[in-house]
Design an enzyme around this catalytic site. Structure first.
Site, PDB file in Angstrom:
ATOM      1  N   GLY A 136      39.909  39.704  51.817  1.00 44.53           N
ATOM      2  CA  GLY A 136      40.823  38.741  52.423  1.00 44.53           C
ATOM      3  C   GLY A 136      42.252  39.011  51.969  1.00 44.53           C
ATOM      4  O   GLY A 136      42.523  39.945  51.211  1.00 44.53           O
TER       5      GLY A 136
ATOM      6  N   LYS B 240      48.187  39.439  47.935  1.00 51.57           N
ATOM      7  CA  LYS B 240      46.848  38.999  47.563  1.00 51.57           C
ATOM      8  C   LYS B 240      46.912  38.410  46.158  1.00 51.57           C
ATOM      9  O   LYS B 240      47.894  38.556  45.464  1.00 51.57           O
ATOM     10  CB  LYS B 240      45.857  40.169  47.595  1.00 51.57           C
ATOM     11  CG  LYS B 240      45.574  40.629  49.018  1.00 51.57           C
ATOM     12  CD  LYS B 240      44.511  41.701  49.119  1.00 51.57           C
ATOM     13  CE  LYS B 240      43.318  41.526  48.259  1.00 51.57           C
ATOM     14  NZ  LYS B 240      42.596  40.259  48.413  1.00 51.57           N
ATOM     15  N   GLY B 241      45.830  37.728  45.792  1.00 51.34           N
ATOM     16  CA  GLY B 241      45.792  37.172  44.445  1.00 51.34           C
ATOM     17  C   GLY B 241      45.888  35.663  44.392  1.00 51.34           C
ATOM     18  O   GLY B 241      46.020  35.081  43.324  1.00 51.34           O
TER      19      GLY B 241
ATOM     20  N   GLY C  92      43.537  33.830  44.662  1.00 53.15           N
ATOM     21  CA  GLY C  92      42.392  33.453  43.829  1.00 53.15           C
ATOM     22  C   GLY C  92      42.433  34.115  42.452  1.00 53.15           C
ATOM     23  O   GLY C  92      41.490  33.975  41.666  1.00 53.15           O
TER      24      GLY C  92
ATOM     25  N   GLU D  16      40.769  43.699  42.703  1.00 46.67           N
ATOM     26  CA  GLU D  16      40.795  43.907  44.164  1.00 46.67           C
ATOM     27  C   GLU D  16      41.592  45.164  44.501  1.00 46.67           C
ATOM     28  O   GLU D  16      41.195  45.951  45.365  1.00 46.67           O
ATOM     29  CB  GLU D  16      41.431  42.704  44.860  1.00 46.67           C
ATOM     30  CG  GLU D  16      40.547  41.465  44.835  1.00 46.67           C
ATOM     31  CD  GLU D  16      41.241  40.218  45.372  1.00 46.67           C
ATOM     32  OE1 GLU D  16      40.540  39.292  45.751  1.00 46.67           O
ATOM     33  OE2 GLU D  16      42.485  40.172  45.404  1.00 46.67           O
TER      34      GLU D  16
ATOM     35  N   LYS E 164      47.471  33.751  58.384  1.00 47.84           N
ATOM     36  CA  LYS E 164      47.989  34.749  57.437  1.00 47.84           C
ATOM     37  C   LYS E 164      48.773  35.866  58.135  1.00 47.84           C
ATOM     38  O   LYS E 164      49.265  36.772  57.471  1.00 47.84           O
ATOM     39  CB  LYS E 164      46.829  35.375  56.648  1.00 47.84           C
ATOM     40  CG  LYS E 164      45.768  34.409  56.161  1.00 47.84           C
ATOM     41  CD  LYS E 164      46.238  33.611  54.988  1.00 47.84           C
ATOM     42  CE  LYS E 164      45.178  32.675  54.443  1.00 47.84           C
ATOM     43  NZ  LYS E 164      44.075  33.303  53.759  1.00 47.84           N
TER      44      LYS E 164
HETATM   45  C1  5RP Z   1      41.831  36.487  45.740  1.00 45.30           C
HETATM   46  C2  5RP Z   1      42.405  37.009  46.990  1.00 45.30           C
HETATM   47  C3  5RP Z   1      41.810  36.514  48.265  1.00 45.30           C
HETATM   48  O1  5RP Z   1      41.307  37.588  48.976  1.00 45.30           O
HETATM   49  C4  5RP Z   1      42.900  35.822  49.041  1.00 45.30           C
HETATM   50  O2  5RP Z   1      43.403  34.761  48.238  1.00 45.30           O
HETATM   51  C5  5RP Z   1      42.394  35.270  50.361  1.00 45.30           C
HETATM   52  O3  5RP Z   1      41.459  34.267  50.126  1.00 45.30           O
HETATM   53  P1  5RP Z   1      40.770  33.453  51.311  1.00 45.30           P
HETATM   54  O4  5RP Z   1      39.834  34.393  51.991  1.00 45.30           O
HETATM   55  O5  5RP Z   1      40.065  32.318  50.600  1.00 45.30           O
HETATM   56  O6  5RP Z   1      41.863  32.967  52.229  1.00 45.30           O
HETATM   57  O7  5RP Z   1      43.308  37.808  47.017  1.00 45.30           O
HETATM   58  O8  5RP Z   1      42.526  36.986  44.633  1.00 45.30           O
END
Ligand code: 5RP
Length: 247
Positions: free
Chosen positions: A103, A115-116, A118, A124, A142
């Site tokens: 993602g 990204k990041g 999460g 990743e 996004k």
């Molecule tokens: C985690 C990430 C995720 O891939 C990103 O935050 C997207 O998350 P989601 O699929 O919940 O929208 O980079 O570190």
């Protein structure tokens, strides 16, 4: 309890969250059906969208008897792989991957991504860098012209805990506004899978993202940034009606 669940669901519908799940699912399924074939090594990203991809991979492994090795990019991804009875591997045993799917929080028209959200950005990025094809999947919120349109928290940067104060000062000198990411209820800093902290770096202009990534990575104490520049083969965005666009 039922009333509580219905109220919770209504709140999620009113914020558009449930609607966006259809977009995430559509993007994830399209990516798996298009890029995953038998006898491959896959990189598995993190977040909520990748859950739909792993579900689809598991369906195809069962129905088509595909032989796949799955390398996780986080503890969450590792759990997903084992929960779906997929074959877990790692970069020691499988350093070269065919496809990595993940993602993203924000993707611009050049396929540069943040990204990041999460906090899993370092693993990743390592996993994505080992793949012949890195495929981004996301709901269409996004899909941005410029980075910063979709994700307002800024660029996540993973740092060694003892260095976070000097690193923040040096990030400020680059013109960004660094904020140490705190756990819910301000219970202390968020700690990554690598036992590090995350600094979210807010910005108010468009940068040369490749150059900014280099500058940030040169700061002693920075482990990695959430800027993914020149890495994605394509980005697949799902809409609430279940259709996709691909860039
Ligand atoms: C985690 C990430 C995720 O891939 C990103 O935050 C997207 O998350 P989601 O699929 O919940 O929208 O980079 O570190």
């Amino acid at each position: 309890r039922l009333r509580g669940s219905i109220l919770h669901l209504c709140r999620r519908v009113s914020t558009g969250e449930v609607v966006m799940e259809a977009g995430k699912r559509a993007a994830a399924r399209y990516a798996v059906d298009t890029y995953v074939k038998g006898n491959q090594a896959l990189g598995i990203g993190s977040g909520s969208t990748i859950v739909y991809a792993v579900e689809r991979i598991a369906e195809r492994v069962k129905d088509e008897k595909l032989h796949l090795l799955c390398v996780p990019s986080s503890f969450q991804a590792q759990q997903l792989i084992t929960q779906h009875n997929l074959t877990l591997s790692d970069l020691d045993r499988t350093p070269e991957l065919d496809v990595a799917i993940d993602g993203a929080d924000d993707v611009d028209s050049n396929l540069s991504a943040i990204k990041g959200g999460g906090g899993c950005l370092t693993q990743e990025k390592i996993v994505a860098s080992c793949a012949k094809q890195f495929i981004i999947i996301a709901d269409d919120r996004k899909d941005s012209k410029q980075l910063g349109e979709a994700f307002k928290k800024g660029i996540p940067v993973e740092v060694i805990p003892m260095a976070y104060v000097p690193v923040m000062k040096k990030i400020e000198k680059l013109g960004l506004k660094p904020i140490l990411r705190m756990a819910r209820a301000k219970a202390g800093p968020v700690v990554t899978d690598n036992s590090n902290f995350i600094i979210d770096c807010q910005f108010d202009k468009v940068y040369d993202w490749k150059e900014l990534n280099t500058q940030l990575n040169l700061i002693p104490g920075v482990v990695e940034t959430g800027l993914f520049v020149g890495m994605a083969e394509c980005a697949i965005f799902g809409k609430p009606d279940g259709t996709i666009t691909k860039r």
